[in-house]
Design a protein around this motif. Structure first.
Motif, PDB file in Angstrom:
ATOM      1  N   GLU A  18       1.300  -1.066   0.038  1.00  0.00           N
ATOM      2  CA  GLU A  18      -0.062  -0.152  -0.302  1.00  0.00           C
ATOM      3  C   GLU A  18       0.901   0.830  -0.281  1.00  0.00           C
ATOM      4  OE1 GLU A  18      -1.239   1.131   4.620  1.00  0.00           O
ATOM      5  OE2 GLU A  18      -2.432  -0.878   3.561  1.00  0.00           O
ATOM      6  N   HIS A  19       0.388   2.209  -0.285  1.00  0.00           N
ATOM      7  CA  HIS A  19       1.528   3.423  -0.757  1.00  0.00           C
ATOM      8  C   HIS A  19       0.523   4.907  -0.958  1.00  0.00           C
ATOM      9  CE1 HIS A  19       3.824   0.755  -3.271  1.00  0.00           C
ATOM     10  NE2 HIS A  19       2.778   0.741  -3.556  1.00  0.00           N
ATOM     11  N   ASP A  20       1.668   5.513   0.503  1.00  0.00           N
ATOM     12  CA  ASP A  20       0.393   6.817  -0.130  1.00  0.00           C
ATOM     13  C   ASP A  20       1.736   7.580   0.243  1.00  0.00           C
ATOM     14  OD1 ASP A  20       2.255   7.661   2.265  1.00  0.00           O
ATOM     15  OD2 ASP A  20       0.879   6.875   3.567  1.00  0.00           O
ATOM     16  N   ASP A  21       1.198   9.174   0.209  1.00  0.00           N
ATOM     17  CA  ASP A  21       2.363   9.892  -0.264  1.00  0.00           C
ATOM     18  C   ASP A  21       3.249  10.235   0.408  1.00  0.00           C
ATOM     19  OD1 ASP A  21       0.254  11.490  -2.329  1.00  0.00           O
ATOM     20  OD2 ASP A  21       0.109  12.558  -1.192  1.00  0.00           O
ATOM     21  N   ALA A  22       4.420  10.514   1.355  1.00  0.00           N
ATOM     22  CA  ALA A  22       5.029   9.962   2.380  1.00  0.00           C
ATOM     23  C   ALA A  22       5.473   8.605   2.447  1.00  0.00           C
ATOM     24  CB  ALA A  22       4.289  10.436   3.778  1.00  0.00           C
ATOM     25  N   ARG A  23       5.050   7.544   2.369  1.00  0.00           N
ATOM     26  CA  ARG A  23       5.454   6.184   2.346  1.00  0.00           C
ATOM     27  C   ARG A  23       4.732   5.081   1.594  1.00  0.00           C
ATOM     28  NH1 ARG A  23       2.692   7.715   6.886  1.00  0.00           N
ATOM     29  NH2 ARG A  23       4.336   8.476   7.219  1.00  0.00           N
ATOM     30  N   SER A  24       5.318   3.854   2.006  1.00  0.00           N
ATOM     31  CA  SER A  24       5.315   2.643   1.421  1.00  0.00           C
ATOM     32  C   SER A  24       5.465   1.157   2.242  1.00  0.00           C
ATOM     33  CB  SER A  24       5.846   2.164  -0.261  1.00  0.00           C
ATOM     34  OG  SER A  24       5.640   3.579  -1.084  1.00  0.00           O
ATOM     35  N   ARG A  25       3.895   0.966   2.505  1.00  0.00           N
ATOM     36  CA  ARG A  25       4.060  -0.375   3.257  1.00  0.00           C
ATOM     37  C   ARG A  25       3.762  -1.135   2.310  1.00  0.00           C
ATOM     38  NH1 ARG A  25       1.014   3.522   5.996  1.00  0.00           N
ATOM     39  NH2 ARG A  25       1.778   4.412   8.079  1.00  0.00           N
ATOM     40  N   LEU A  26       4.537  -2.353   2.824  1.00  0.00           N
ATOM     41  CA  LEU A  26       4.401  -3.790   2.766  1.00  0.00           C
ATOM     42  C   LEU A  26       3.847  -4.909   3.690  1.00  0.00           C
ATOM     43  CD1 LEU A  26       7.283  -5.098  -0.151  1.00  0.00           C
ATOM     44  CD2 LEU A  26       5.075  -4.385  -0.184  1.00  0.00           C
ATOM     45  N   ARG A  27       3.224  -4.853   3.759  1.00  0.00           N
ATOM     46  CA  ARG A  27       2.257  -6.057   5.078  1.00  0.00           C
ATOM     47  C   ARG A  27       2.883  -7.984   5.172  1.00  0.00           C
ATOM     48  NH1 ARG A  27      -0.761  -2.210   5.356  1.00  0.00           N
ATOM     49  NH2 ARG A  27      -1.067  -1.666   8.110  1.00  0.00           N
ATOM     50  N   LEU A  28       3.892  -8.162   5.325  1.00  0.00           N
ATOM     51  CA  LEU A  28       4.058  -9.975   5.112  1.00  0.00           C
ATOM     52  C   LEU A  28       2.999 -10.675   5.703  1.00  0.00           C
ATOM     53  CD1 LEU A  28       8.211  -8.590   5.200  1.00  0.00           C
ATOM     54  CD2 LEU A  28       6.957  -8.541   3.682  1.00  0.00           C
ATOM     55  N   HIS A  29       2.141 -11.371   5.124  1.00  0.00           N
ATOM     56  CA  HIS A  29       1.423 -12.410   5.755  1.00  0.00           C
ATOM     57  C   HIS A  29       2.079 -13.479   5.871  1.00  0.00           C
ATOM     58  CE1 HIS A  29      -1.787  -9.261   5.083  1.00  0.00           C
ATOM     59  NE2 HIS A  29      -1.184  -9.052   3.777  1.00  0.00           N
TER      60      HIS A  29
END
Length: 295
Positions: free
Chosen positions: A215-226
């Motif tokens: 998931e992404h927004d202007d300030a950061r990206s995240r990877l949720r590792l399931h």
């Protein structure tokens, strides 16, 4: 779901396959992606027989079929690659991983030193992934500047060489230190490059069995590792395993110009996932940016 952290990696499903079909799948795992003709040549089988095996693996969710870019007239050829569900795991490799982690913990009992060496081991892992992936696509990955190379994360050493010696870039004999930094990209372009880099990392982690979601927004990206390929070991020694995972991710992302300070890992921080975060600017958490458990 109240349990924090990811699920274990998917179990090996090769035992459910016939020997010929398992040989086709093992070849895909070894070579990453192949056409029907390439598999037939490697295994000495008729293309129709190979196509039947590949289509069955596709239906079973163990392989994925994609189309190659068109080359002239006619239908583009199909290329097959294995999916994370086909990832091999065995008790022997789990035992080996535990032995290596235990040895590392005994050799470096000091907390910061142990985590630093674990990150360096992860960086070596990341470099191996980058080099293998570069070889599969002819030397360039989507979202990666053509002039960058592996081993440039700048954490601890430069280019992964012992003692901080810069590593020469492939093909030109120059070092990272000999290159003057280029102009910083505009914020919108930097965000686009960050998102492309994180999506590419997600694809590589997916192949390794982490089952990420970006998931992404202007300030950061995240990877949720399931999922985690070594979940039990990560629970016992997160300072080693999770630090190695952070080092690996940083090394892969460094090939697109993302610095170590932009990348952090939250291990067992939410139900069903660990969270890898990439910020637009260095977050100031330092090299040791693994947080275990919820804030």
């Amino acid at each position: 779901m109240s349990k924090l952290g990811p699920l274990p990696a998917r179990t090996d499903r090769r035992a459910q396959l016939s020997a010929p079909r398992r040989a086709v799948l093992d070849l895909l795992v070894e070579r990453q992606s192949l056409t029907v003709a390439q598999v037939a040549q490697e295994l000495g089988q008729h293309p129709n027989t190979v196509r039947e095996h590949l289509e069955a693996l596709d239906r079973a969710g163990l392989a994925r079929r994609d189309s190659l870019p068109p080359a002239g007239r006619g239908r583009p050829a199909s290329v097959y690659s294995y999916t994370p569900a086909a990832s091999f795991s065995s008790p022997e490799y789990a035992v080996l991983a535990r032995v290596l982690v235990t040895y590392l913990a005994r050799a470096f009992p000091d907390g910061p030193a142990l985590r630093r060496h674990a990150r360096e081991a992860g960086r070596s892992w990341g470099r191996a992934i980058v080099e293998r992936d570069r070889g599969l696509d002819g030397g360039h990955q989507p979202g990666r500047p053509a002039s960058t190379g592996a081993g440039s994360s700048g954490e601890g050493t430069t280019g992964g060489a012992p003692g901080g010696t810069p590593s020469p870039r492939p093909g030109n004999g120059r070092t990272d230190a000999s290159r003057a930094p280029g102009p910083a990209p505009e914020p919108a372009e930097a965000a686009r490059l960050r998102r492309a880099a994180v999506d590419r990392l997600g694809a590589l982690l997916d192949r390794a069995g982490f089952e990420p979601a970006a998931e992404h927004d202007d300030a950061r990206s995240r990877l949720r590792l399931h999922r985690c390929p070594v979940l039990d070991l990560a629970k016992d020694r997160p300072e080693v395993v999770c630090s190695a995972h952070l080092g690996m991710a940083r090394e892969i992302l460094a090939t697109t110009g993302i610095t170590p300070g932009q990348v952090s890992l939250g291990a067992f921080v939410e139900p069903g996932a660990c969270v890898l975060q990439v910020t637009s600017e260095p977050a100031g958490g330092g090299d040791d940016a693994v947080r275990v458990g919820p804030a």
